[in-house]
Write a protein that holds these residues in place. Structure first.
Motif, PDB file in Angstrom:
ATOM      1  N   ARG A 188       0.847  -1.216   0.000  1.00  0.00           N
ATOM      2  CA  ARG A 188       0.000   0.000   0.000  1.00  0.00           C
ATOM      3  C   ARG A 188       0.874   1.254   0.000  1.00  0.00           C
ATOM      4  NH1 ARG A 188      -2.763  -3.298   4.411  1.00  0.00           N
ATOM      5  NH2 ARG A 188      -4.060  -4.672   3.113  1.00  0.00           N
ATOM      6  N   ASP A 189       1.958   1.226   0.765  1.00  0.00           N
ATOM      7  CA  ASP A 189       2.866   2.390   0.763  1.00  0.00           C
ATOM      8  C   ASP A 189       3.483   2.574  -0.620  1.00  0.00           C
ATOM      9  OD1 ASP A 189       2.375   2.947   3.381  1.00  0.00           O
ATOM     10  OD2 ASP A 189       4.148   1.903   4.147  1.00  0.00           O
ATOM     11  N   ARG A 202       0.979   4.157  -2.757  1.00  0.00           N
ATOM     12  CA  ARG A 202       0.818   5.586  -2.441  1.00  0.00           C
ATOM     13  C   ARG A 202       1.906   6.403  -3.121  1.00  0.00           C
ATOM     14  NH1 ARG A 202      -0.204   3.442   2.838  1.00  0.00           N
ATOM     15  NH2 ARG A 202      -2.445   3.577   3.294  1.00  0.00           N
ATOM     16  N   ASP A 203       3.121   5.846  -3.140  1.00  0.00           N
ATOM     17  CA  ASP A 203       4.236   6.539  -3.802  1.00  0.00           C
ATOM     18  C   ASP A 203       4.046   6.591  -5.310  1.00  0.00           C
ATOM     19  OD1 ASP A 203       5.629   7.034  -1.570  1.00  0.00           O
ATOM     20  OD2 ASP A 203       7.221   5.546  -1.917  1.00  0.00           O
ATOM     21  N   TYR A 235       1.217   6.243  -7.196  1.00  0.00           N
ATOM     22  CA  TYR A 235       0.044   6.928  -7.738  1.00  0.00           C
ATOM     23  C   TYR A 235      -0.217   8.184  -6.922  1.00  0.00           C
ATOM     24  CZ  TYR A 235      -0.612   2.580 -10.255  1.00  0.00           C
ATOM     25  OH  TYR A 235      -0.411   1.502 -11.074  1.00  0.00           O
ATOM     26  N   GLY A 264      -2.860   9.479  -6.189  1.00  0.00           N
ATOM     27  CA  GLY A 264      -3.984   9.282  -5.267  1.00  0.00           C
ATOM     28  C   GLY A 264      -4.808   8.108  -5.750  1.00  0.00           C
ATOM     29  N   LEU A 265      -5.899   7.839  -5.048  1.00  0.00           N
ATOM     30  CA  LEU A 265      -6.710   6.671  -5.395  1.00  0.00           C
ATOM     31  C   LEU A 265      -7.374   6.795  -6.761  1.00  0.00           C
ATOM     32  CD1 LEU A 265      -8.408   5.514  -2.097  1.00  0.00           C
ATOM     33  CD2 LEU A 265      -6.891   4.196  -3.585  1.00  0.00           C
ATOM     34  N   ASP A 283     -10.158   3.669  -0.157  1.00  0.00           N
ATOM     35  CA  ASP A 283      -9.131   3.834   0.870  1.00  0.00           C
ATOM     36  C   ASP A 283      -7.997   2.867   0.528  1.00  0.00           C
ATOM     37  OD1 ASP A 283      -9.301   4.401   4.348  1.00  0.00           O
ATOM     38  OD2 ASP A 283      -7.611   3.418   3.356  1.00  0.00           O
ATOM     39  N   PHE A 284      -6.751   3.322   0.631  1.00  0.00           N
ATOM     40  CA  PHE A 284      -5.631   2.418   0.335  1.00  0.00           C
ATOM     41  C   PHE A 284      -5.670   1.171   1.215  1.00  0.00           C
ATOM     42  CE2 PHE A 284      -3.821   6.048  -1.916  1.00  0.00           C
ATOM     43  CZ  PHE A 284      -3.175   5.430  -2.969  1.00  0.00           C
TER      44      PHE A 284
END
Ligand code: GLA
Ligand code: ZN
Length: 690
Positions: A183-184, A187-188, A190, A192-193, A211-212
């Motif tokens: 998930r981290d 996050r890096d 993209y 955002g979702l 939500d991630f």
């Protein structure tokens, strides 16, 4: 425990070598050496035999962690000290492993998180090797601590030649720590979702993430069925492959950093496995000082199979030589059946590696393990410790030849004018795709094109799709399923300046997230290829489609794309079914050059014919093209000397006419252009052409 080494005498400094290679002065010769597994008197004998065999390089400590750190707060380097000191005293050099590929039992017991969770979601218990979770903080802390201690202790040891981090990194973990790390990583990657949902096409099957924390690693418990290649969401699975590549790379980098804190310049590597699907080595390569790899070709592989892997490894660092870190001198142990290398085969395989860029020839292993699962694995020295075995004699004979060769081939590069694009993303995307065909295998198709070029006598650089294409006349892009960045423009540039680009069926299908291009197939390659594909027919292995190319007939299988020329001309046509008479191979003039498209899985003779036509246009057919079993390869030394390797894989002698006046480095004999030259069965000649 003895004190750390502080002396500098005898330690060569690391200067003037290509691509961060260790300074060896000759082809490094030796291999994995685990004397901690046998008693002291045997070690004396080892060195006597090493001298007889011309062995100068020992890979030490690959599986020594439980010995060097028997408990979390206890370190004991007595044995390693002895091994390195002895090596130095004997004038041998050590490739020192950090030994972090097999964790000791106490560590797994105390920190169960280091044990991997498999694809089925089962948390493993202690056992085997290559078994650590890449996201485990305990593993990371203890592995880097060990690497740091080793570096602190041995950085200035006179025997130290190179660092060998871990061993054959590979495999994936699906534990909660890895899920969080994934998930981290997302996050890096993209912003955002929204970007992630868009990339993964999550509107399909109602997967929109809010939500991630909702994101799960793709496994048998989540997106997969029928194993790791069957996924509901290719974008998710692709990103997990990339994440796994980066997670294990993170382990490597952490150890390298720990080493560098104590040893700023000894070259660092880890041993790769050639065409190894799980890890994208192109993402790793910039972080290694030099590439090394372990060659265990499949039993039925033609010589072009290991050659392809060698060329892929050489292409990782822009053509810099690599180390052959492991090969068996005789037999493996891990397969259902483990045939022997026949007399002469080891020598030929070794010179083949050198012909393709190896500056080291190392074995697994120097002495046979007494017990456990590798006790029948071939070794330079068997359990009886004899030096009068056939294998020992062949190893020693090769040792003498490598001494003779000296530095003649060190640092030499391959002057290839043909590039083959190799792309892990395309490999993954092709093989996890539902449709058109599960039978198309990336390596097999790539190998067919590579083999055609090599057997036509062309040197081939196997390069990432980001490589500078300007040195090449011919660029082969077999099953280049995924097109990223500006590649299509750069391929157009190759053709515009007069080069030839060749693409195949299932090339140019998806973007970096495995999304289809909203345009004609083959996507961004369509304008260059001058074609359009609306339909494709995928059939079982036994369905043969005849393909006619002028007067010759070939066979095609698996996938038949129906091509509509849009400027391209047909070169070959299908012979059956409702698309009989439509093109199976096309050629499109673009600028000064050409773009070829092969719309089906042509058999090897068909691919040979197509590739030869392409190479002939650029005068790239070798002087001995088309001689079965005779492989040629060229390397150019840093001073501009050409080394022309002739490798005879056939059981009969090859009778040739020398194409350029040269001296054979292995025999010292000079041969004038036009004179006859015989290469023995399984023989090698290395012609130095001034
Ligand atoms: C690999 C490993 C070695 C050994 C050999 C056996 O290459 O790196 O430790 O297990 O296989 O073939
Ligand atoms: Zn994990």
């Amino acid at each position: 425990m003895t004190e750390p080494h502080t002396g500098t005498e005898g330690k060569l400094t690391h200067t003037g070598t290509d691509g961060g290679l260790p300074p060896t002065g000759k082809i490094a010769y030796g291999g994995d050496y685990n004397p901690e597994q046998w008693p002291e008197p045997v070690r004396d004998e080892d060195h006597r035999l090493f001298t007889r065999a011309g062995i100068d390089t020992l890979t030490v400590g690959v599986f020594a962690w439980s010995l060097t750190q028997p408990a979390e707060d206890t370190h004991d380097f007595t044995v390693l000290d002895g091994v390195l000191d002895r090596a130095a005293a004997e004038g041998r050099r050590v490739c020192l492993a950090t030994g972090t590929a097999a964790v000791p039992p106490w560590l797994a017991k105390r920190y169960p998180e280091v044990n991997r969770t498999d694809f089925e979601g089962r948390r493993h218990r202690y056992g085997q090797r290559h078994h650590f979770c890449p996201s485990s903080p305990a593993y990371r802390r203890l592995a880097t601590d060990l690497a740091a201690r080793l570096a602190e202790r041995y950085a200035r040891h006179p025997a130290l030649l190179a660092w060998h981090i871990n061993n054959e990194y590979g495999g994936a973990c699906y534990c909660d720590l890895c899920a969080e790390a994934f998930r981290d990583w997302l996050r890096d990657r993209y912003a955002g979702l929204d970007a992630l949902n868009d990339a993964w096409c999550t509107t399909f099957w109602s997967h929109r993430y809010t939500d991630f924390g909702e994101i799960e690693p793709p496994s048998a418990l989540t997106e997969h069925w029928r194993g790791p290649d069957h996924t509901a969401f290719q974008g998710t699975t692709l990103d997990y492959f990339r994440f796994t590549t980066d997670a294990l790379l993170g382990c490597f980098l952490a150890e390298k950093e720990a080493i560098r804190a104590h040893d700023p310049d000894t070259p660092v590597t880890t041993n790769f496995m050639g065409m190894f699907r799980p890890l994208d080595y192109h993402r790793w390569a910039p972080h290694l000082d030099f590439v090394s790899w372990d060659s265990y070709p499949p039993l039925d592989a033609p010589p072009t199979w290991p050659a392809l892997a060698h060329d892929l490894m050489r292409g990782l660092k822009d053509g810099a030589p690599f180390w052959l870190m492991e090969q068996t001198p005789s037999t493996t142990a891990c397969r259902d059946v483990n045939p022997l290398r026949r007399p002469g085969e080891l020598r030929l395989a070794t010179f083949q590696a050198i012909a393709h860029g190896a500056d080291a020839a190392l074995y697994f292993q120097l002495r046979a393990a007494r017990g456990a699962c590798e006790k029948y694995h071939g070794a330079v020295i068997g359990h009886a410790g004899r030096d009068d075995t056939r294998v020992f004699r062949e190893v020693a004979g090769l040792g003498r030849e490598l001494e003779l060769l000296g530095d003649a081939s060190l640092g030499a590069r391959t002057p290839a004018r043909t590039a083959l694009l190799f792309d892990w993303d395309s490999w993954w995307a092709l093989e996890i795709s539902d449709g058109p065909s599960r039978l198309v295998r990336y390596q097999d198709t790539v190998h067919t094109y590579y083999r055609a070029a090599r057997e036509a006598g062309a040197d081939v650089d196997v390069v990432p799709q980001t490589a500078d294409l300007s040195p090449y006349d011919v660029v082969l892009a077999p099953v280049l399923h995924m097109i990223k960045g500006d590649l299509a423009d750069r391929l157009e540039g190759v053709a515009a300046r007069g080069g030839t680009v060749l693409a195949t069926f299932l090339s140019g299908r998806v973007d970096e997230h495995d999304r289809a291009f909203l345009t004609d197939v083959p996507g961004p390659l369509a304008p260059l290829m001058g074609i359009r594909v609306d339909e494709w027919d995928a059939r079982p292995q036994d369905v043969v489609q005849p393909v006619r190319l002028e007067e010759s007939a070939y066979q095609a299988r698996l996938v038949f794309e129906i091509v509509q020329p849009r400027g391209a001309e047909p070169v070959a046509t299908y012979g059956a079914d409702f698309y009989a008479g439509t093109p199976a191979v096309t050629r499109h003039r673009h600028g000064e050059g050409e773009a070829w498209y092969v719309a089906t899985a042509l058999d090897q003779p068909g691919v040979d014919e197509v590739v030869r036509r392409v190479l002939a246009r650029h005068d790239l057919l070798g002087p001995y093209a088309g001689r079965p079993g005779l492989e040629t390869a060229t390397r150019v030394t840093p001073d501009g000397t050409r080394l022309f390797f002739l490798l005879n894989h056939a059981p009969e002698a090859a009778h040739l006419t020398v194409h350029a006046t040269a001296t054979d480095l292995l025999t010292g004999k000079r041969a004038e252009q036009g004179e006859p030259l015989t290469v023995d069965p399984l023989g090698t000649a290395i012609l130095r052409i001034p």
